[in-house]
Design an enzyme around this catalytic site. Structure first.
Site, PDB file in Angstrom:
ATOM      1  N   ASN A 162       0.857  -1.187   0.000  1.00 41.59           N
ATOM      2  CA  ASN A 162       0.000   0.000   0.000  1.00 41.59           C
ATOM      3  C   ASN A 162       0.894   1.237   0.000  1.00 41.59           C
ATOM      4  O   ASN A 162       1.361   1.671   1.044  1.00 41.59           O
ATOM      5  CB  ASN A 162      -0.903  -0.032   1.245  1.00 41.59           C
ATOM      6  N   TRP A 163       1.105   1.774  -1.188  1.00 42.84           N
ATOM      7  CA  TRP A 163       2.034   2.911  -1.312  1.00 42.84           C
ATOM      8  C   TRP A 163       1.459   4.194  -0.729  1.00 42.84           C
ATOM      9  O   TRP A 163       2.169   5.207  -0.625  1.00 42.84           O
ATOM     10  CB  TRP A 163       2.367   3.155  -2.786  1.00 42.84           C
ATOM     11  N   LYS A 164       0.156   4.200  -0.422  1.00 42.92           N
ATOM     12  CA  LYS A 164      -0.505   5.434   0.053  1.00 42.92           C
ATOM     13  C   LYS A 164      -0.270   6.566  -0.951  1.00 42.92           C
ATOM     14  O   LYS A 164      -0.296   6.313  -2.143  1.00 42.92           O
ATOM     15  CB  LYS A 164      -0.034   5.775   1.470  1.00 42.92           C
TER      16      LYS A 164
ATOM     17  N   HIS B 293      -9.673   1.795   4.763  1.00 44.49           N
ATOM     18  CA  HIS B 293      -8.405   2.040   5.478  1.00 44.49           C
ATOM     19  C   HIS B 293      -8.637   3.080   6.574  1.00 44.49           C
ATOM     20  O   HIS B 293      -9.412   4.021   6.382  1.00 44.49           O
ATOM     21  CB  HIS B 293      -7.345   2.523   4.491  1.00 44.49           C
TER      22      HIS B 293
ATOM     23  N   GLU C 214      -6.970   5.493   7.464  1.00 44.22           N
ATOM     24  CA  GLU C 214      -6.679   6.864   7.023  1.00 44.22           C
ATOM     25  C   GLU C 214      -7.853   7.461   6.252  1.00 44.22           C
ATOM     26  O   GLU C 214      -7.961   8.682   6.126  1.00 44.22           O
ATOM     27  CB  GLU C 214      -5.384   6.872   6.191  1.00 44.22           C
TER      28      GLU C 214
ATOM     29  N   GLU D 215      -5.632  -3.985  11.035  1.00 41.66           N
ATOM     30  CA  GLU D 215      -4.618  -2.956  11.191  1.00 41.66           C
ATOM     31  C   GLU D 215      -4.952  -2.089  12.399  1.00 41.66           C
ATOM     32  O   GLU D 215      -5.705  -1.107  12.271  1.00 41.66           O
ATOM     33  CB  GLU D 215      -4.574  -2.060   9.951  1.00 41.66           C
TER      34      GLU D 215
ATOM     35  N   GLY E 148       2.101   3.076  10.906  1.00 43.92           N
ATOM     36  CA  GLY E 148       3.087   4.133  10.704  1.00 43.92           C
ATOM     37  C   GLY E 148       3.761   4.633  11.967  1.00 43.92           C
ATOM     38  O   GLY E 148       4.369   5.709  11.972  1.00 43.92           O
TER      39      GLY E 148
ATOM     40  N   SER F 128       3.144  -1.187  10.854  1.00 43.40           N
ATOM     41  CA  SER F 128       4.572  -1.190  11.189  1.00 43.40           C
ATOM     42  C   SER F 128       5.247  -2.535  10.945  1.00 43.40           C
ATOM     43  O   SER F 128       6.075  -2.970  11.735  1.00 43.40           O
ATOM     44  CB  SER F 128       4.785  -0.721  12.627  1.00 43.40           C
TER      45      SER F 128
END
Ligand code: PGA
Length: 229
Positions: free
Chosen positions: A8-10, A86, A88, A153, A159, A189
């Site tokens: 997941n490159w975000k 997600h 985020e 997650e 992160g 992480s």
């Protein structure tokens, strides 16, 4: 099921050229590469082994929804996986209800959907039963499907450099598996040093990798660990 690693490159990298470079380096069989939308086409063009994923997918098929991208479009474009829910994005206002709708639309369009769940720190402090109950509630509107994967997650692990205890992650993965009978990934992480401790758990089918996924050297090591386990 063999173990998979999802990159997941975000919102990274900044340029298409860099995206292509990373994709080439990470193009392994048991890998799903999930670039930002503008790079999907270029990444699709270089992948020979890995599958392509999208970071979100809207629940309507087409129409007046400025800024959204549908599962049907993604499927026709050659995307195989979509991440939904997600944390985020939940933080930006997505509800469990919206996320369940996205998951259903993705499955109906023929995508494999990676639905993310995870508890905040105040819930985790109350222990594994509280965490399990929180996750069950996040999934309460979600329908069982062969095309569904859930990524566990914990929010406090994303992160932060503080990964979950693999034993605790396996416990929550088991709660999810018992509820929906789907494969469960762990994310938060992960890196080449801790990947094995999660991947060796039978309850955990793979990893959803953020930060380490834009470092091809690090990510390749993780893909090898997953392949050889
Ligand atoms: P992280 O992110 O690996 O950087 O913690 C995981 C994720 O958000 O999917």
């Amino acid at each position: 099921m063999k173990k998979i690693i999802v990159a997941n490159w975000k919102m990274n990298p900044l340029t298409e050229r860099e995206a292509v470079r990373i994709a080439r380096a990470e193009d392994k069989n048991n890998v799903v590469i999930v670039p930002p939308f503008p790079f999907l086409g270029a990444v699709r063009g270089v992948l020979k082994n890995a599958s392509l994923g999208a970071q979100d997918a809207f629940f309507e098929e087409k129409g007046a929804y400025t800024g959204e991208v549908s599962s049907a479009m993604l499927k026709k474009f050659g995307v195989r996986y979509a991440i939904v829910g997600h944390s985020e994005r939940r933080r930006l206002g997505e509800s469990d209800e919206m996320i369940a709708k996205k998951a259903k639309a993705g499955v109906d369009a023929g995508l494999k959907v990676i639905l993310c769940v995870g508890e905040p720190m105040d819930i985790r402090r109350r222990g594994r039963n509280a965490a399990g109950a929180f996750i069950r509630k996040q999934l309460s509107r979600v329908k069982r499907s062969k095309s569904l994967i859930v990524a566990y997650e914990p929010i406090w692990a994303i992160g932060t450099g503080k990964n979950a205890d693999p034993e605790e992650a396996a416990y929550v993965a088991d709660v999810i598996r018992k509820m929906l009978h789907v494969p469960v990934l762990y994310g938060g992480s992960t890196n080449s040093r801790n990947a094995k401790s999660f991947l060796e758990k039978k309850e955990i089918t793979g990893l959803l990798v953020g930060g380490a996924s834009i470092d091809p050297k690090e990510f390749k090591k993780m893909a090898v660990i997953a392949r050889d386990i």
